[in-house]
Design a protein around this motif. Structure first.
Motif, mmCIF file in Angstrom:
data_model
loop_
_atom_site.group_PDB
_atom_site.id
_atom_site.type_symbol
_atom_site.label_atom_id
_atom_site.label_comp_id
_atom_site.label_asym_id
_atom_site.label_seq_id
_atom_site.Cartn_x
_atom_site.Cartn_y
_atom_site.Cartn_z
ATOM 1 N N VAL A 284 0.841 -1.199 0.000
ATOM 2 C CA VAL A 284 0.000 0.000 0.000
ATOM 3 C C VAL A 284 0.877 1.251 0.000
ATOM 4 C CG1 VAL A 284 -1.672 1.347 1.315
ATOM 5 C CG2 VAL A 284 -1.968 -1.125 1.096
ATOM 6 N N VAL A 285 1.952 1.229 0.781
ATOM 7 C CA VAL A 285 2.900 2.352 0.798
ATOM 8 C C VAL A 285 3.507 2.552 -0.580
ATOM 9 C CG1 VAL A 285 5.126 3.124 1.708
ATOM 10 C CG2 VAL A 285 3.426 2.144 3.258
ATOM 11 N N CYS A 286 3.856 1.456 -1.252
ATOM 12 C CA CYS A 286 4.394 1.530 -2.610
ATOM 13 C C CYS A 286 3.391 2.183 -3.558
ATOM 14 C CB CYS A 286 4.756 0.128 -3.094
ATOM 15 S SG CYS A 286 5.268 0.030 -4.830
ATOM 16 N N LEU A 287 2.113 1.801 -3.434
ATOM 17 C CA LEU A 287 1.075 2.368 -4.297
ATOM 18 C C LEU A 287 0.917 3.866 -4.064
ATOM 19 C CD1 LEU A 287 -1.217 1.967 -6.340
ATOM 20 C CD2 LEU A 287 -2.723 1.405 -4.410
ATOM 21 N N VAL A 288 0.909 4.286 -2.799
ATOM 22 C CA VAL A 288 0.784 5.712 -2.471
ATOM 23 C C VAL A 288 1.980 6.488 -3.024
ATOM 24 C CG1 VAL A 288 0.697 7.395 -0.603
ATOM 25 C CG2 VAL A 288 -0.656 5.291 -0.450
ATOM 26 N N ALA A 289 3.182 5.918 -2.882
ATOM 27 C CA ALA A 289 4.383 6.577 -3.401
ATOM 28 C C ALA A 289 4.306 6.729 -4.916
ATOM 29 C CB ALA A 289 5.627 5.779 -3.011
ATOM 30 N N PHE A 290 3.790 5.710 -5.591
ATOM 31 C CA PHE A 290 3.667 5.784 -7.053
ATOM 32 C C PHE A 290 2.646 6.846 -7.468
ATOM 33 C CE2 PHE A 290 1.927 4.015 -11.120
ATOM 34 C CZ PHE A 290 3.057 4.257 -11.888
ATOM 35 N N LEU A 291 1.548 6.925 -6.735
ATOM 36 C CA LEU A 291 0.554 7.963 -7.010
ATOM 37 C C LEU A 291 1.170 9.358 -6.903
ATOM 38 C CD1 LEU A 291 -2.562 6.549 -5.122
ATOM 39 C CD2 LEU A 291 -2.526 7.232 -7.525
ATOM 40 N N LEU A 292 1.938 9.580 -5.848
ATOM 41 C CA LEU A 292 2.556 10.890 -5.654
ATOM 42 C C LEU A 292 3.639 11.168 -6.697
ATOM 43 C CD1 LEU A 292 2.780 10.955 -1.746
ATOM 44 C CD2 LEU A 292 1.161 12.175 -3.210
ATOM 45 N N LEU A 293 4.373 10.145 -7.098
ATOM 46 C CA LEU A 293 5.377 10.329 -8.146
ATOM 47 C C LEU A 293 4.729 10.747 -9.460
ATOM 48 C CD1 LEU A 293 7.806 7.314 -7.529
ATOM 49 C CD2 LEU A 293 8.354 9.738 -7.296
ATOM 50 N N ASN A 294 3.490 10.330 -9.676
ATOM 51 C CA ASN A 294 2.784 10.668 -10.908
ATOM 52 C C ASN A 294 2.088 12.021 -10.839
ATOM 53 O OD1 ASN A 294 2.673 8.565 -13.177
ATOM 54 N ND2 ASN A 294 2.499 7.308 -11.346
ATOM 55 N N TYR A 295 1.560 12.382 -9.665
ATOM 56 C CA TYR A 295 0.646 13.515 -9.621
ATOM 57 C C TYR A 295 1.082 14.672 -8.718
ATOM 58 C CZ TYR A 295 -2.524 10.332 -11.991
ATOM 59 O OH TYR A 295 -3.077 9.464 -12.891
ATOM 60 N N HIS A 296 2.077 14.460 -7.854
ATOM 61 C CA HIS A 296 2.478 15.561 -6.982
ATOM 62 C C HIS A 296 3.182 16.642 -7.813
ATOM 63 C CE1 HIS A 296 4.154 17.800 -3.626
ATOM 64 N NE2 HIS A 296 3.391 17.088 -2.801
ATOM 65 N N PRO A 297 2.757 17.890 -7.704
ATOM 66 C CA PRO A 297 3.355 18.952 -8.537
ATOM 67 C C PRO A 297 4.844 19.164 -8.283
ATOM 68 C CG PRO A 297 1.904 19.872 -6.843
ATOM 69 C CD PRO A 297 1.677 18.396 -6.845
ATOM 70 N N SER A 298 5.304 18.914 -7.071
ATOM 71 C CA SER A 298 6.722 19.088 -6.773
ATOM 72 C C SER A 298 7.576 18.069 -7.513
ATOM 73 C CB SER A 298 6.965 18.968 -5.263
ATOM 74 O OG SER A 298 6.267 19.970 -4.563
ATOM 75 N N VAL A 299 7.054 16.840 -7.644
ATOM 76 C CA VAL A 299 7.800 15.790 -8.340
ATOM 77 C C VAL A 299 7.892 16.095 -9.823
ATOM 78 C CG1 VAL A 299 7.857 13.316 -8.869
ATOM 79 C CG2 VAL A 299 7.097 14.091 -6.607
ATOM 80 N N ALA A 300 6.868 16.732 -10.379
ATOM 81 C CA ALA A 300 6.868 17.043 -11.802
ATOM 82 C C ALA A 300 8.071 17.888 -12.201
ATOM 83 C CB ALA A 300 5.577 17.761 -12.181
ATOM 84 N N ARG A 301 8.558 18.714 -11.285
ATOM 85 C CA ARG A 301 9.720 19.548 -11.591
ATOM 86 C C ARG A 301 11.011 18.745 -11.638
ATOM 87 N NH1 ARG A 301 7.520 22.531 -7.028
ATOM 88 N NH2 ARG A 301 5.901 23.970 -7.736
ATOM 89 N N GLU A 302 10.970 17.513 -11.117
ATOM 90 C CA GLU A 302 12.174 16.686 -11.065
ATOM 91 C C GLU A 302 12.296 15.753 -12.256
ATOM 92 O OE1 GLU A 302 14.445 17.191 -8.723
ATOM 93 O OE2 GLU A 302 13.125 18.793 -8.032
ATOM 94 N N HIS A 303 11.393 15.896 -13.250
ATOM 95 C CA HIS A 303 11.494 15.054 -14.439
ATOM 96 C C HIS A 303 12.709 15.456 -15.249
ATOM 97 C CE1 HIS A 303 7.682 12.660 -14.686
ATOM 98 N NE2 HIS A 303 7.406 13.465 -13.677
ATOM 99 N N SER A 304 13.313 14.451 -15.901
ATOM 100 C CA SER A 304 14.457 14.733 -16.762
ATOM 101 C C SER A 304 13.991 15.476 -18.004
ATOM 102 C CB SER A 304 15.160 13.432 -17.164
ATOM 103 O OG SER A 304 14.257 12.558 -17.810
ATOM 104 N N ASN A 305 14.899 16.062 -18.722
ATOM 105 C CA ASN A 305 14.563 16.937 -19.841
ATOM 106 C C ASN A 305 13.919 16.207 -21.008
ATOM 107 O OD1 ASN A 305 15.614 19.166 -18.535
ATOM 108 N ND2 ASN A 305 17.679 18.824 -19.348
ATOM 109 N N ASN A 306 14.131 14.875 -21.050
ATOM 110 C CA ASN A 306 13.615 14.138 -22.208
ATOM 111 C C ASN A 306 12.222 13.580 -21.981
ATOM 112 O OD1 ASN A 306 14.805 12.371 -20.284
ATOM 113 N ND2 ASN A 306 14.647 10.706 -21.757
ATOM 114 N N THR A 307 11.547 13.993 -20.885
ATOM 115 C CA THR A 307 10.174 13.568 -20.665
ATOM 116 C C THR A 307 9.346 14.752 -20.272
ATOM 117 O OG1 THR A 307 10.592 13.094 -18.346
ATOM 118 C CG2 THR A 307 10.846 11.254 -19.881
ATOM 119 N N THR A 308 8.063 14.649 -20.493
ATOM 120 C CA THR A 308 7.128 15.674 -20.057
ATOM 121 C C THR A 308 6.691 15.369 -18.647
ATOM 122 O OG1 THR A 308 5.210 14.440 -20.808
ATOM 123 C CG2 THR A 308 6.288 15.876 -22.423
ATOM 124 N N GLY A 309 5.941 16.262 -18.054
ATOM 125 C CA GLY A 309 5.479 16.056 -16.684
ATOM 126 C C GLY A 309 4.603 14.852 -16.537
#
Length: 450
Positions: free
Chosen positions: A215-240
């Motif tokens: 369940v913790v893994c699932l929550v972490a994956f959700l945040l990696l996909n949708y948390h706005p702060s994480v979106a800024r950490e994407h590499s240059n070759n991918t979109t948010g």
């Protein structure tokens, strides 16, 4: 800095879900085995089941090869993590149930549920790792730390539970407690046998803990996909949103070819990823990856009890625990000292393999390996396991960093080769251990070797 720390924490928690269920089942075996009809044959069944579960990564790899772009990787991760949660919950309720098949009692529910969680964990190799390519390179190393913790955290919980806690008692004491009528030889038995203590909490509670980890893994994956702060950490070759754009066209500044000058590479460059490495180097990288994972995932773990138990139960448990500690430590070091050297990769693989040869030799000599009744023998075997996992875990991360620079497809094949190496190791060791009985079981209360 706060944003970076958040993403590092999420990447680690996401990585912990990769192998936590299977690792958890392995360390719980001493409590499961007494309650199932398969007895201590269950570990050999478990090894086979995990390899059959490679149909999951095989399907994903074939889809990427023949139907590129048709597989929704994010949706697949949601599915397998959710499936892992359900399978872990069902384990808590049905692990001890048995059925009769053709007149033979067997733990069919347990074996089926282990198969399901094995599919989840094996498929994570070809889905979690490519997903992490969307983020900056440093988060891949954090992911590997989490993957290492997927073995360490269940092991620590099992230690709190009291799995495998035992004392060596005289055989006559056990016989007298179980039987009222003993013959003279049984009454005078004076050899030592292991007597295991009751656990601090139940197997059911332990499986609920594994479900909570998923369940913790699932929550972490959700945040990696949708948390706005994480979106800024994407590499240059991918979109948010994680859409990959021109992995193979853009050459990253952090690529550092180590074996040839740039002019020579340009003359013999391959079509692999960005073409930084020649075909010979690509084959070399994948062979190293398969070899290292065969050793660490199946070959040496299959003989760990033979190599360690003659030195005592504590040596066995400390070797397993320190091996789980070594993995995240090696991954943490790569965050400070990152290398892409193919020469260093080969040197470290050779060192780790030599340590593996020593461990295998002790397993072959079981139940009377070198220094069997000496404290130094127990210390050496524990340190051997620690440095074996430490060195080869560092090699795994070197490979992952190289392949991350080569693009999404390279990481998919990375996961496939990891599973292929593990499977070949299991296929090799299973007949040696279970059919030809090449190894002699170690005795944690060893009193026969002088």
């Amino acid at each position: 800095m706060a944003i970076s720390i958040l993403t590092h924490v999420l990447a680690s928690l996401f990585g912990m879900g990769s192998w936590v269920t299977i690792c958890g089942v392995w360390v719980e075996l001493p409590l499961i085995v007494p309650h199932v009809p398969e007895g201590w044959n269950l570990p050999s069944y478990l090894s086979v089941i995990v390899q059959i579960a490679n149909i999951g990564p095989l399907f994903v790899t074939l889809m990427h090869r023949f139907r590129p772009g048709n597989l929704n990787e994010t949706a697949l991760i949601y599915f397998i993590v959710g499936f892992g949660i359900l399978a872990s919950l069902f384990l808590a309720f049905f692990w001890s149930e048995t059925v009769v098949v053709r007149g033979v009692e067997c733990s069919l529910p347990l074996l089926l549920l282990i198969f399901f969680i094995s599919i989840v964990d094996c498929t994570s190799s070809v889905t979690f790792l490519p997903f992490m390519a969307q983020l900056k390179a440093e988060y891949l190393m954090t992911y590997y730390i989490g993957e290492g913790l997927s073995g360490l955290v269940p092991a620590l919980m099992a230690m709190v539970q009291g799995v495998g806690v035992m004392e060596c008692v005289n055989a006559s004491q056990i016989l007298r407690s179980n039987e009222t009528h003993l013959n003279e030889s049984e009454r005078d038995a004076n050899y030592l046998v292991p007597h295991y203590q009751p656990a601090n909490f139940s197997v059911e509670a332990y499986f609920f803990f594994l479900a909570a980890m998923m369940v913790v893994c699932l929550v972490a994956f959700l945040l990696l996909n949708y948390h706005p702060s994480v979106a800024r950490e994407h590499s240059n070759n991918t979109t948010g949103n994680g859409d990959h754009t021109s992995h193979r066209k853009s050459k990253r500044s952090e690529q550092k070819p180590m074996m040839r000058s740039q002019k020579v590479i340009e003359k013999r460059r391959s079509a692999f990823g960005t073409g930084t490495y020649t075909w010979i180097q690509v084959v070399y990288i994948y062979i190293i990856l398969a070899w290292v994972n065969a050793l660490t995932n199946t070959v040496l773990p299959s003989v760990q009890s033979y190599a360690c138990l003659p030195y005592g139960d504590q040596a066995y448990h400390w070797s397993a625990t320190m091996a789980n500690v070594a993995n995240p430590i090696a991954c943490f070091i790569t965050m400070i000292y990152t290398q892409r050297s193919l020469v260093l990769m080969g040197v470290l693989t050779s060192i780790g393999s030599l340590i593996g040869v020593f461990i295998m030799s002790m397993a072959v000599l079981s139940p009377c390996p070198l220094l069997v009744n000496e404290t130094s023998g127990a210390v050496i075997i524990v340190l051997a396991w620690f440095f074996f996992i430490f060195v080869l875990s560092y090699v795994k991360v070197i490979v992952a960093v190289i392949l991350r620079d080569e693009g999404h497809s390279a990481l998919v094949w990375c996961g496939a080769v990891v599973q292929l190496g593990s499977m070949l190791g299991a296929v090799t060791m299973f007949p040696l251990v279970n059919v030809f009985e090449f190894f002699t079981s170690g005795d944690p209360c060893n009193s026969n070797c002088q």
